[in-house]
Design an enzyme around this catalytic site. Structure first.
Site, PDB file in Angstrom:
ATOM      1  N   VAL A  11     -10.188   7.262  15.593  1.00 21.66           N
ATOM      2  CA  VAL A  11     -11.445   7.998  15.684  1.00 21.66           C
ATOM      3  C   VAL A  11     -12.595   7.156  15.133  1.00 21.66           C
ATOM      4  O   VAL A  11     -13.653   7.026  15.753  1.00 21.66           O
ATOM      5  CB  VAL A  11     -11.307   9.342  14.926  1.00 21.66           C
ATOM      6  CG1 VAL A  11     -12.667  10.000  14.737  1.00 21.66           C
ATOM      7  CG2 VAL A  11     -10.360  10.269  15.677  1.00 21.66           C
ATOM      8  N   GLU A 152     -13.942  15.673  16.305  1.00 21.61           N
ATOM      9  CA  GLU A 152     -13.782  14.706  17.391  1.00 21.61           C
ATOM     10  C   GLU A 152     -12.777  15.260  18.400  1.00 21.61           C
ATOM     11  O   GLU A 152     -11.738  15.766  18.023  1.00 21.61           O
ATOM     12  CB  GLU A 152     -13.249  13.405  16.766  1.00 21.61           C
ATOM     13  CG  GLU A 152     -13.089  12.297  17.742  1.00 21.61           C
ATOM     14  CD  GLU A 152     -14.334  12.113  18.564  1.00 21.61           C
ATOM     15  OE1 GLU A 152     -15.353  11.737  17.988  1.00 21.61           O
ATOM     16  OE2 GLU A 152     -14.292  12.374  19.793  1.00 21.61           O
ATOM     17  N   ARG A 155      -9.535  11.724  23.535  1.00 13.98           N
ATOM     18  CA  ARG A 155      -8.110  11.539  23.823  1.00 13.98           C
ATOM     19  C   ARG A 155      -7.771  10.061  23.762  1.00 13.98           C
ATOM     20  O   ARG A 155      -8.574   9.228  24.216  1.00 13.98           O
ATOM     21  CB  ARG A 155      -7.764  12.030  25.235  1.00 13.98           C
ATOM     22  CG  ARG A 155      -7.883  13.511  25.440  1.00 13.98           C
ATOM     23  CD  ARG A 155      -7.960  13.807  26.916  1.00 13.98           C
ATOM     24  NE  ARG A 155      -9.098  13.121  27.531  1.00 13.98           N
ATOM     25  CZ  ARG A 155      -9.330  13.048  28.834  1.00 13.98           C
ATOM     26  NH1 ARG A 155      -8.486  13.575  29.691  1.00 13.98           N
ATOM     27  NH2 ARG A 155     -10.383  12.409  29.320  1.00 13.98           N
ATOM     28  N   PHE A 262      -3.961  20.544  31.802  1.00 16.33           N
ATOM     29  CA  PHE A 262      -2.954  20.811  30.768  1.00 16.33           C
ATOM     30  C   PHE A 262      -1.928  21.851  31.208  1.00 16.33           C
ATOM     31  O   PHE A 262      -1.462  22.663  30.427  1.00 16.33           O
ATOM     32  CB  PHE A 262      -3.618  21.173  29.425  1.00 16.33           C
ATOM     33  CG  PHE A 262      -4.034  19.935  28.682  1.00 16.33           C
ATOM     34  CD1 PHE A 262      -4.973  19.077  29.240  1.00 16.33           C
ATOM     35  CD2 PHE A 262      -3.457  19.584  27.472  1.00 16.33           C
ATOM     36  CE1 PHE A 262      -5.341  17.899  28.605  1.00 16.33           C
ATOM     37  CE2 PHE A 262      -3.810  18.412  26.824  1.00 16.33           C
ATOM     38  CZ  PHE A 262      -4.761  17.572  27.405  1.00 16.33           C
ATOM     39  N   GLY A 266       6.710  19.194  31.280  1.00 16.51           N
ATOM     40  CA  GLY A 266       7.412  17.945  30.979  1.00 16.51           C
ATOM     41  C   GLY A 266       8.241  18.068  29.723  1.00 16.51           C
ATOM     42  O   GLY A 266       8.692  19.170  29.373  1.00 16.51           O
ATOM     43  N   GLY A 270       3.261  15.311  22.127  1.00 14.73           N
ATOM     44  CA  GLY A 270       3.471  14.538  20.902  1.00 14.73           C
ATOM     45  C   GLY A 270       2.152  13.939  20.494  1.00 14.73           C
ATOM     46  O   GLY A 270       1.093  14.491  20.791  1.00 14.73           O
ATOM     47  N   CYS A 273      -2.185  14.084  17.098  1.00 16.63           N
ATOM     48  CA  CYS A 273      -3.054  15.249  16.875  1.00 16.63           C
ATOM     49  C   CYS A 273      -2.352  16.591  17.034  1.00 16.63           C
ATOM     50  O   CYS A 273      -2.340  17.397  16.098  1.00 16.63           O
ATOM     51  CB  CYS A 273      -4.244  15.195  17.827  1.00 16.63           C
ATOM     52  SG  CYS A 273      -5.469  14.023  17.277  1.00 16.63           S
TER      53      CYS A 273
HETATM   54  C1  UDX Z   1      -5.429  15.391  22.016  1.00 13.92           C
HETATM   55  C2  UDX Z   1      -6.616  16.225  22.525  1.00 13.92           C
HETATM   56  O1  UDX Z   1      -6.608  16.245  23.962  1.00 13.92           O
HETATM   57  C3  UDX Z   1      -7.928  15.654  22.006  1.00 13.92           C
HETATM   58  O2  UDX Z   1      -9.014  16.497  22.397  1.00 13.92           O
HETATM   59  C4  UDX Z   1      -7.868  15.567  20.485  1.00 13.92           C
HETATM   60  O3  UDX Z   1      -9.035  14.970  19.971  1.00 13.92           O
HETATM   61  C5  UDX Z   1      -6.646  14.769  20.025  1.00 13.92           C
HETATM   62  O4  UDX Z   1      -5.467  15.333  20.602  1.00 13.92           O
HETATM   63  P1  UDX Z   1      -4.283  13.065  22.677  1.00 13.92           P
HETATM   64  O5  UDX Z   1      -3.298  13.346  21.582  1.00 13.92           O
HETATM   65  O6  UDX Z   1      -4.876  11.695  22.762  1.00 13.92           O
HETATM   66  O7  UDX Z   1      -5.538  14.083  22.584  1.00 13.92           O
HETATM   67  O8  UDX Z   1      -3.548  13.318  24.054  1.00 13.92           O
HETATM   68  P2  UDX Z   1      -3.576  14.365  25.248  1.00 13.92           P
HETATM   69  O9  UDX Z   1      -3.952  13.656  26.491  1.00 13.92           O
HETATM   70  O10 UDX Z   1      -4.299  15.582  24.914  1.00 13.92           O
HETATM   71  O11 UDX Z   1      -2.005  14.683  25.348  1.00 13.92           O
HETATM   72  C6  UDX Z   1      -1.280  15.216  24.241  1.00 13.92           C
HETATM   73  C7  UDX Z   1       0.163  15.408  24.601  1.00 13.92           C
HETATM   74  O12 UDX Z   1       0.306  16.482  25.528  1.00 13.92           O
HETATM   75  C8  UDX Z   1       0.840  14.209  25.233  1.00 13.92           C
HETATM   76  O13 UDX Z   1       2.124  14.062  24.638  1.00 13.92           O
HETATM   77  C9  UDX Z   1       0.950  14.569  26.690  1.00 13.92           C
HETATM   78  O14 UDX Z   1       2.051  13.967  27.314  1.00 13.92           O
HETATM   79  C10 UDX Z   1       1.116  16.078  26.615  1.00 13.92           C
HETATM   80  N1  UDX Z   1       0.657  16.790  27.803  1.00 13.92           N
HETATM   81  C11 UDX Z   1      -0.669  16.816  28.135  1.00 13.92           C
HETATM   82  C12 UDX Z   1       1.576  17.487  28.592  1.00 13.92           C
HETATM   83  O15 UDX Z   1       2.788  17.487  28.307  1.00 13.92           O
HETATM   84  N2  UDX Z   1       1.122  18.199  29.673  1.00 13.92           N
HETATM   85  C13 UDX Z   1      -0.183  18.254  30.020  1.00 13.92           C
HETATM   86  O16 UDX Z   1      -0.505  18.929  31.001  1.00 13.92           O
HETATM   87  C14 UDX Z   1      -1.118  17.535  29.224  1.00 13.92           C
END
Ligand code: UDX
Length: 463
Positions: A11, A152, A155, A262, A266, A270, A273
């Protein structure tokens, strides 16, 4: 404006580099001297598309510098961001020791000129007031400062893009002067001067009290994590009743009240965050005498979802003891090298516990630097991963996995079975390549019963 960012992790570094790019004069502070030296040389310690280019431009324009000297940083900044880590303790509570140390240090180094101290780290609700107290306790009497919460939402993997194209900017705090300064700081972003699409309306700025801004961050992450757990639960029901979760998600997501993002089923969420923030919110609720049942359920669904691949491997292979399982992808999502709370690592540990041999390939993980538990198990290419495996499990949807020579991989495997843990591949292409394909919540593409021995590739039954 003169900006100081304390903590140059994901961040902090992205925020600092992007603020420098839009014209501010930024000093990044970190207590890790090796990391500071690396950034001074223009090298980003994290894999993040576009970040090094932004760093290079801002450093060349002399608007971005790095130091280990927190005092120099505090004296430099009119706006001082706290962006240090708040990892989860085993109880789920956030470890806020780094925030505490930084707040005290800021207090010690305040020089009398007005400063805005910004909590950028995801901090437990109430931390804004706590930071204000810690700064005051350590500062000279009557120093002039305000504390603002500015969570923040970026992603990993699209952090620079997200910083320049936010859906909203949240500012929590009561000081009018501080809020006005923060609005000015973000003006090039809110006015879309660096946006991918300049024609968009200005970015909404949500101004709240401190606690509400802190809560917005937790609530947003908890909602997204719950949305994924929801679709994963639907996928598990789809598997049993013969429906296809991808078609279901499409049909649901077109309802504008739900939205299609979202809803990708799957092997669960993880990263740095979601797991930490949902656990922290559950913990905070509990601290205040409330049991967050829905959030606890979202966590429980996510925990079991990681092991769904094992259930599917067992259905296809029978006993896993003595089998070799190859994991395609280790990072918690593509376009990052982040292994924090990655579903693949939990899956690998469980496969090993069941007596299987685990190998893995990930574009960002080198064989000579394997993560704990995968010593000698990291392959340097998909081909050497697949050779001799009884099954592949696609855990991370790296783009390059779409175009592998699957027919070649199938020929080199002991059994050509693939569990597509992200519903990322085309079942028909995999079937044509000789694979038995198993998706998540896609019973139409079910695994054939385990073949006792394999000489030639098992022909897939794709539907
Ligand atoms: C997340 C939030 O999106 C972001 O706003 C915040 O600031 C930090 O946490 P990030 O951890 O970078 O961001 O990843 P993100 O793309 O949100 O995905 C998080 C997890 O969810 C991943 O493991 C991803 O594989 C999973 N995911 C995401 C799914 O399993 N299915 C989806 O439809 C979307």
């Amino acid at each position: 404006m003169r900006v100081c960012v304390i903590g140059t992790g994901y961040v902090g570094l992205v925020t600092g580099a992007c603020l420098a790019h839009i014209g501010h004069d930024v000093v990044g502070v970190d207590n890790n001297a090796a990391k500071v030296a690396q950034m001074q040389a223009g090298i980003s310690p994290i894999v993040e598309p576009g970040l090094e280019a932004i760093m290079a431009g801002a450093m060349q324009a002399q608007r971005l510098a790095f130091t280990t000297d927190i005092g120099a940083g505090v004296r430099h900044g009119e706006v001082i961001f706290i962006a240090v880590g708040t990892p989860a303790l085993p109880s789920g509570e956030s470890d806020t020791r780094a925030v505490e140390a930084v707040a005290r240090a800021i207090g010690i180094h305040l020089d009398g000129s007005y400063k805005v101290i910004v909590n950028k780290s995801t901090v437990p609700i109430g931390s804004g007031d706590w930071v204000r107290m810690l700064v005051s306790e350590n500062a000279a009497p009557n120093v002039d400062f305000d504390v603002v919460s500015n969570p923040e939402f970026l992603r990993e993997g699209s952090a620079v893009f997200d910083t320049f194209n936010p859906d909203r900017i949240v500012l929590g705090g009561s000081g009018r002067r501080a809020v006005a300064l923060m609005k000015k700081l973000y003006e090039p972003i809110t006015q879309r001067q660096v946006a991918a699409e300049a024609a968009l309306p200005p970015v909404p700025v949500v101004v709240t009290d401190l606690a509400s801004a802190e809560m917005i961050k937790y609530a947003a992450n908890a909602f997204l994590a719950t949305k994924i757990s929801f679709i994963n639960e639907v996928a598990n029901i789809c598997d049993r009743v013969g429906a296809d979760v991808q078609q279901v998600a499409l049909g649901m997501g077109l309802d504008s009240r739900i939205g299609g993002k979202f809803l990708q089923a799957g092997l669960g969420w993880g990263g740095s965050c979601f797991p930490k923030d949902v656990a922290a919110l559950v913990h905070t609720a509990c601290d205040y005498g409330y049991e967050a049942k829905l959030l606890a359920a979202a966590v429980a669904v996510n925990r079991s979802q990681r092991y769904l691949a094992i259930e599917k491997l067992r259905q296809a292979l029978g006993i896993l003891k003595g089998k070799t399982i190859g994991l395609l992808g280790l990072t918690f999502k593509p376009d990052t090298d982040d292994l924090r709370d990655a579903p693949a690592l939990a899956l690998a540990a469980e496969c090993r516990r069941l007596g299987a041999r685990v190998k893995a390939y990930d574009p960002t993980v080198r064989p000579e630097r394997p993560p704990a538990g995968l010593e000698a198990g990291v392959a340097d290419c998909p081909e050497s991963l697949a050779a001799g495996c009884d099954a592949l499990v696609l855990v991370t949807e790296w783009a390059e996995f779409r175009t592998l020579d699957y027919a070649g991989l199938a020929r080199s495997m002991a059994r050509a079975l693939i569990v597509d843990g992200r519903n990322f591949l085309d079942p028909q292409i995999l079937a044509a390549a000789g694979f038995t394909y198993v998706g998540i919540g896609k019973p139409g593409a079910k695994a054939a019963p385990a073949a006792p021995e394999k000489a030639a590739p098992v022909l897939a039954i794709a539907s």
